[in-house]
Write an enzyme that holds these catalytic residues in place. Structure first.
Site, mmCIF file in Angstrom:
data_model
loop_
_atom_site.group_PDB
_atom_site.id
_atom_site.type_symbol
_atom_site.label_atom_id
_atom_site.label_comp_id
_atom_site.label_asym_id
_atom_site.label_seq_id
_atom_site.Cartn_x
_atom_site.Cartn_y
_atom_site.Cartn_z
ATOM 1 C CB SER A 27 -0.868 0.060 1.267
ATOM 2 O OG SER A 27 -1.669 -1.062 1.365
ATOM 3 C CG HIS A 59 -2.233 -3.967 -2.515
ATOM 4 N ND1 HIS A 59 -1.493 -4.903 -1.851
ATOM 5 C CD2 HIS A 59 -2.228 -2.872 -1.747
ATOM 6 C CE1 HIS A 59 -1.066 -4.390 -0.703
ATOM 7 N NE2 HIS A 59 -1.511 -3.159 -0.612
ATOM 8 C CG HIS A 81 -2.616 -7.831 3.449
ATOM 9 N ND1 HIS A 81 -3.006 -7.459 2.190
ATOM 10 C CD2 HIS A 81 -1.637 -6.961 3.811
ATOM 11 C CE1 HIS A 81 -2.299 -6.408 1.794
ATOM 12 N NE2 HIS A 81 -1.456 -6.085 2.757
ATOM 13 C CE1 TYR A 83 -6.468 -6.630 4.530
ATOM 14 C CE2 TYR A 83 -4.499 -6.258 5.855
ATOM 15 C CZ TYR A 83 -5.257 -5.992 4.735
ATOM 16 O OH TYR A 83 -4.805 -5.101 3.812
ATOM 17 C CD GLU A 84 -6.087 -9.320 1.031
ATOM 18 O OE1 GLU A 84 -6.621 -9.211 -0.074
ATOM 19 O OE2 GLU A 84 -4.855 -9.261 1.210
ATOM 20 C CB ALA A 111 1.341 1.898 4.034
ATOM 21 C CG MET A 198 -2.406 -4.223 9.413
ATOM 22 S SD MET A 198 -4.067 -3.823 8.885
ATOM 23 C CE MET A 198 -4.426 -2.411 9.959
ATOM 24 C CB SER A 199 2.087 -6.527 5.161
ATOM 25 O OG SER A 199 2.873 -5.352 5.125
ATOM 26 C CG ASN A 222 -1.281 6.135 9.636
ATOM 27 O OD1 ASN A 222 -1.098 5.369 8.683
ATOM 28 N ND2 ASN A 222 -1.380 5.725 10.881
ATOM 29 C CG HIS A 234 -6.725 1.670 2.868
ATOM 30 N ND1 HIS A 234 -5.461 1.239 3.233
ATOM 31 C CD2 HIS A 234 -6.906 1.215 1.603
ATOM 32 C CE1 HIS A 234 -4.915 0.559 2.226
ATOM 33 N NE2 HIS A 234 -5.770 0.534 1.223
HETATM 34 N N1 HPA Z 1 -1.557 0.689 11.695
HETATM 35 C C1 HPA Z 1 -1.497 -0.493 11.052
HETATM 36 N N2 HPA Z 1 -1.242 -0.605 9.761
HETATM 37 C C2 HPA Z 1 -1.035 0.537 9.077
HETATM 38 C C3 HPA Z 1 -1.087 1.800 9.676
HETATM 39 C C4 HPA Z 1 -1.377 1.882 11.073
HETATM 40 O O1 HPA Z 1 -1.445 2.958 11.677
HETATM 41 N N3 HPA Z 1 -0.836 2.718 8.706
HETATM 42 C C5 HPA Z 1 -0.636 2.033 7.558
HETATM 43 N N4 HPA Z 1 -0.751 0.706 7.774
#
Ligand code: HPA
Length: 259
Positions: A27, A59, A81, A83-84, A111, A198-199, A222, A234
């Protein structure tokens, strides 16, 4: 087995017997790929054995073959991922396949939320180490893989030569898909995390287990939950990726020219 089949398909469809470097673009990193160079072959992931279709927005779902100087490079545009609903083995399959296709170096991008004071949104950060907080492993059969210096010190030094302003951090990998609570972020800070996402952690473990060298770069899209009091989305992650794309692309190209 499927990894070998995927590797054979990659060699056949690209006309390149061995790709020495693989880059996973997560991402926020999709636009950066354009700066690396024009692909001479592209394959939809859905046409490669064992690959899933990345469903996270932003993606691309393609595998590109590009040549940078003398290096044949595979660009994996997106990832699966946990989570998918994918298993750890499915999540790492593209990396397993890329290594079977010749990759000696695996560059993982993502990201991430920034935890450490002093990190800024839009800043790329080198991954120096990780916390695998997914409670999963991709390893089946392989035993007791050493993860000291899993995030290759020489490759990190080389990357810092290209961009001396880069800092390093510890990446905490969680399952998601919900963002963390402020309390969870305070806990993660306490246990040593600078970045959260998350990856990536399972892919790094798999790559080290297969002997590939691993480099990782997080884009801080962020500040993590509770750090600034802002809400997380997102869309913000993708927008920051777009804004940072020229810098990220130049950085990736610089790395690929030198490895
Ligand atoms: N937390 C988890 N995954 C992320 C974040 C976050 O703040 N930003 C981008 N991916």
């Amino acid at each position: 087995m499927t990894a070998e089949q995927a590797a054979a398909a990659i060699a056949e469809r690209t006309g390149v017997p061995r790709h020495r470097v693989a880059v996973v673009l997560g991402s926020g990193w999709q636009e950066a790929a354009a700066e690396i160079g024009a692909p001479h072959a592209s394959i939809p992931m859905t046409e490669l054995p064992g690959f899933g279709k990345p469903s996270a927005q932003g993606h691309g779902g393609m595998v590109h073959s590009v040549t940078v100087n003398d290096n044949n490079v595979l660009l994996l545009m997106g990832r699966q991922h946990l989570y998918e609903g994918y298993t750890p083995q499915q999540v790492v399959h593209p990396v397993t396949a890329a290594i079977a296709a010749g990759a000696e170096i695996v560059l993982l991008t993502n990201a991430a939320g920034g935890l450490r004071a002093g990190l800024h949104v839009g800043e790329p950060v080198l991954i120096a180490d990780h916390l695998n907080l997914t409670a999963r492993t991709p390893l089946v059969g392989a035993r007791f893989v050493d993860l000291v210096d899993a995030w290759d010190p020489e490759l990190r030094a080389l990357t810092r030569e290209i961009d001396p302003s880069l800092t390093e951090g510890v990446y905490a990998g969680l399952i998601g898909p919900q963002y963390e609570t402020p309390a969870e972020i305070r806990m993660l800070s306490t246990i040593g995390a600078d970045l959260v996402g998350m990856s990536t952690v399972l892919e790094a473990i798999e790559a080290r287990s297969l002997g590939a060298r691993v480099l990782g770069i997080s884009l801080v899209t962020n500040m993590a939950a509770g750090v600034t009091g802002e809400h997380l989305s997102h869309a913000e992650v993708l927008a920051e990726g777009q804004a940072a794309a020229p810098r990220l692309g130049k950085l990736l190209r610089g790395i690929l020219e030198r490895v």
